[in-house]
Design a protein around this motif. Structure first.
Motif, PDB file in Angstrom:
ATOM      1  N   TRP A  69       0.819  -1.211   0.000  1.00  0.00           N
ATOM      2  CA  TRP A  69       0.000   0.000   0.000  1.00  0.00           C
ATOM      3  C   TRP A  69       0.856   1.266   0.000  1.00  0.00           C
ATOM      4  O   TRP A  69       0.573   2.219  -0.723  1.00  0.00           O
ATOM      5  N   GLY A 130      -2.404  -7.083  -0.071  1.00  0.00           N
ATOM      6  CA  GLY A 130      -3.789  -6.941   0.382  1.00  0.00           C
ATOM      7  C   GLY A 130      -4.581  -8.197   0.065  1.00  0.00           C
ATOM      8  O   GLY A 130      -4.660  -9.117   0.862  1.00  0.00           O
ATOM      9  N   ASP A 137      -6.771  -3.844   0.219  1.00  0.00           N
ATOM     10  CA  ASP A 137      -7.837  -4.648   0.832  1.00  0.00           C
ATOM     11  C   ASP A 137      -7.349  -5.231   2.156  1.00  0.00           C
ATOM     12  O   ASP A 137      -6.337  -5.932   2.205  1.00  0.00           O
ATOM     13  N   ARG A 138      -8.083  -4.965   3.239  1.00  0.00           N
ATOM     14  CA  ARG A 138      -7.709  -5.482   4.565  1.00  0.00           C
ATOM     15  C   ARG A 138      -8.544  -6.716   4.884  1.00  0.00           C
ATOM     16  O   ARG A 138      -9.731  -6.616   5.156  1.00  0.00           O
ATOM     17  N   THR A 140      -9.082  -9.713   7.587  1.00  0.00           N
ATOM     18  CA  THR A 140      -8.773 -10.040   8.974  1.00  0.00           C
ATOM     19  C   THR A 140      -9.502 -11.313   9.360  1.00  0.00           C
ATOM     20  O   THR A 140     -10.278 -11.865   8.574  1.00  0.00           O
ATOM     21  N   THR A 143     -13.248 -10.942   8.796  1.00  0.00           N
ATOM     22  CA  THR A 143     -13.835 -10.780   7.467  1.00  0.00           C
ATOM     23  C   THR A 143     -14.791 -11.939   7.181  1.00  0.00           C
ATOM     24  O   THR A 143     -14.520 -13.080   7.555  1.00  0.00           O
ATOM     25  N   THR A 162      -1.836 -12.833   3.245  1.00  0.00           N
ATOM     26  CA  THR A 162      -2.086 -11.398   3.159  1.00  0.00           C
ATOM     27  C   THR A 162      -1.346 -10.659   4.268  1.00  0.00           C
ATOM     28  O   THR A 162      -1.091 -11.233   5.338  1.00  0.00           O
ATOM     29  N   ARG A 164      -1.818  -6.822   4.589  1.00  0.00           N
ATOM     30  CA  ARG A 164      -2.307  -5.454   4.717  1.00  0.00           C
ATOM     31  C   ARG A 164      -2.775  -5.112   6.138  1.00  0.00           C
ATOM     32  O   ARG A 164      -2.555  -4.014   6.631  1.00  0.00           O
ATOM     33  N   CYS A 165      -3.419  -6.038   6.811  1.00  0.00           N
ATOM     34  CA  CYS A 165      -3.969  -5.732   8.141  1.00  0.00           C
ATOM     35  C   CYS A 165      -2.905  -5.801   9.231  1.00  0.00           C
ATOM     36  O   CYS A 165      -3.174  -5.438  10.378  1.00  0.00           O
ATOM     37  N   ARG A 166      -1.687  -6.310   8.900  1.00  0.00           N
ATOM     38  CA  ARG A 166      -0.557  -6.409   9.828  1.00  0.00           C
ATOM     39  C   ARG A 166      -0.838  -7.355  10.999  1.00  0.00           C
ATOM     40  O   ARG A 166      -0.151  -7.307  12.015  1.00  0.00           O
ATOM     41  N   GLY A 202      -2.997 -14.380   7.658  1.00  0.00           N
ATOM     42  CA  GLY A 202      -2.397 -13.068   7.876  1.00  0.00           C
ATOM     43  C   GLY A 202      -0.984 -13.257   8.394  1.00  0.00           C
ATOM     44  O   GLY A 202      -0.785 -13.922   9.415  1.00  0.00           O
TER      45      GLY A 202
END
Length: 236
Positions: A69, A130, A137-138, A140, A143, A162, A164-166, A202
């Motif tokens: 991102w 993402g 796109d997050r 988690t 989701t 993924t 993105r959400c860390r 994640g």
């Protein structure tokens, strides 16, 4: 089969990258290092880390990088994404953050960042910052299953990694089926599509990284400088 190391969210932190490299040398069977984006950020100068990623030291595990991102925001602001600008960063952190990001990365690195891929497909796994829908796109552990299934189906893979959400988590989508009912001028049609067992993982960000063994499907969540954590529902 050799294990993979999955890292993201370094955001210019060369000291953290060196710490992770040091730990990977102590891990058995880690042969591939994937850096899933957010190599850069606005909080520190990123050039030293970018130079290290582009030209690894002899003892380093060579990294395979994709853009995330933060790279997308920088490239957009610098005209590498057509007419689009870093509107996502402006909306989240304001105009000052855009200026800080521009100052954090020398222009010499832009062409290399622009050459990075959106993601990798390895075996039956997708490695993306993402998701298959968008770099921002997050996904988690909260989701919805239908959204996760959509992101997996777009790439026809069984595992989606993924960053993105860390956060670090693993969600299993049990085998089942999707029933659809379509009604149009030609009449009504019903269909049922089988859904195999699939996972969304994640990998974390920053100090949180993940080791994955594709031969056994074993996942190990780790924190740089800390103890390992068994795979589970999620934390981070």
């Amino acid at each position: 089969m050799e294990r993979w190391a999955l890292v993201s969210g370094l955001q210019g932190d060369l000291d953290l990258y060196e710490q992770i490299q040091k730990e990977l040398k102590q891990q058995r069977g880690v042969a591939n290092l994937f850096v899933l984006g957010d190599l850069i950020g606005s909080q520190r100068k990123c050039n030293a880390l970018l130079e290290r990623l582009r030209q690894p030291k002899r003892a380093d595990l060579p990294p395979d990088c994709i853009y995330g991102w933060w790279e997308e925001q920088l490239l957009a602001e610098c005209g590498y994404r057509g007419e689009g600008k870093a509107e996502g960063l402006r909306a989240e952190q304001g105009e000052a953050a855009v200026g800080e990001l521009l100052a954090a990365v020398d222009a010499d690195h832009l062409n290399w960042l622009a050459s990075l891929q959106f993601g990798f497909i390895e075996l039956d796994c997708a490695l993306i910052h993402g998701s298959s829908a968008d770099v921002g796109d997050r996904l988690t552990e909260n989701t919805s299953a239908l959204v996760l299934l959509d992101r997996l189906t777009r790439l026809d893979v069984n595992r989606l990694f993924t960053a993105r959400c860390r956060r670090q988590f693993r969600l299993e989508l049990s085998g089942g089926s999707i029933q659809s009912h379509v009604k149009d001028h030609a009449g009504e049609q019903q269909s049922e599509q089988a859904v195999p067992k699939r996972s969304v993982i994640g990998i974390g960000g920053g100090r949180h990284y993940t080791l994955y063994d594709p031969a056994t499907d074993h996942i190990e969540f780790r924190i740089a400088g800390g103890p390992s954590n068994a795979s589970g529902m999620g934390f981070g």
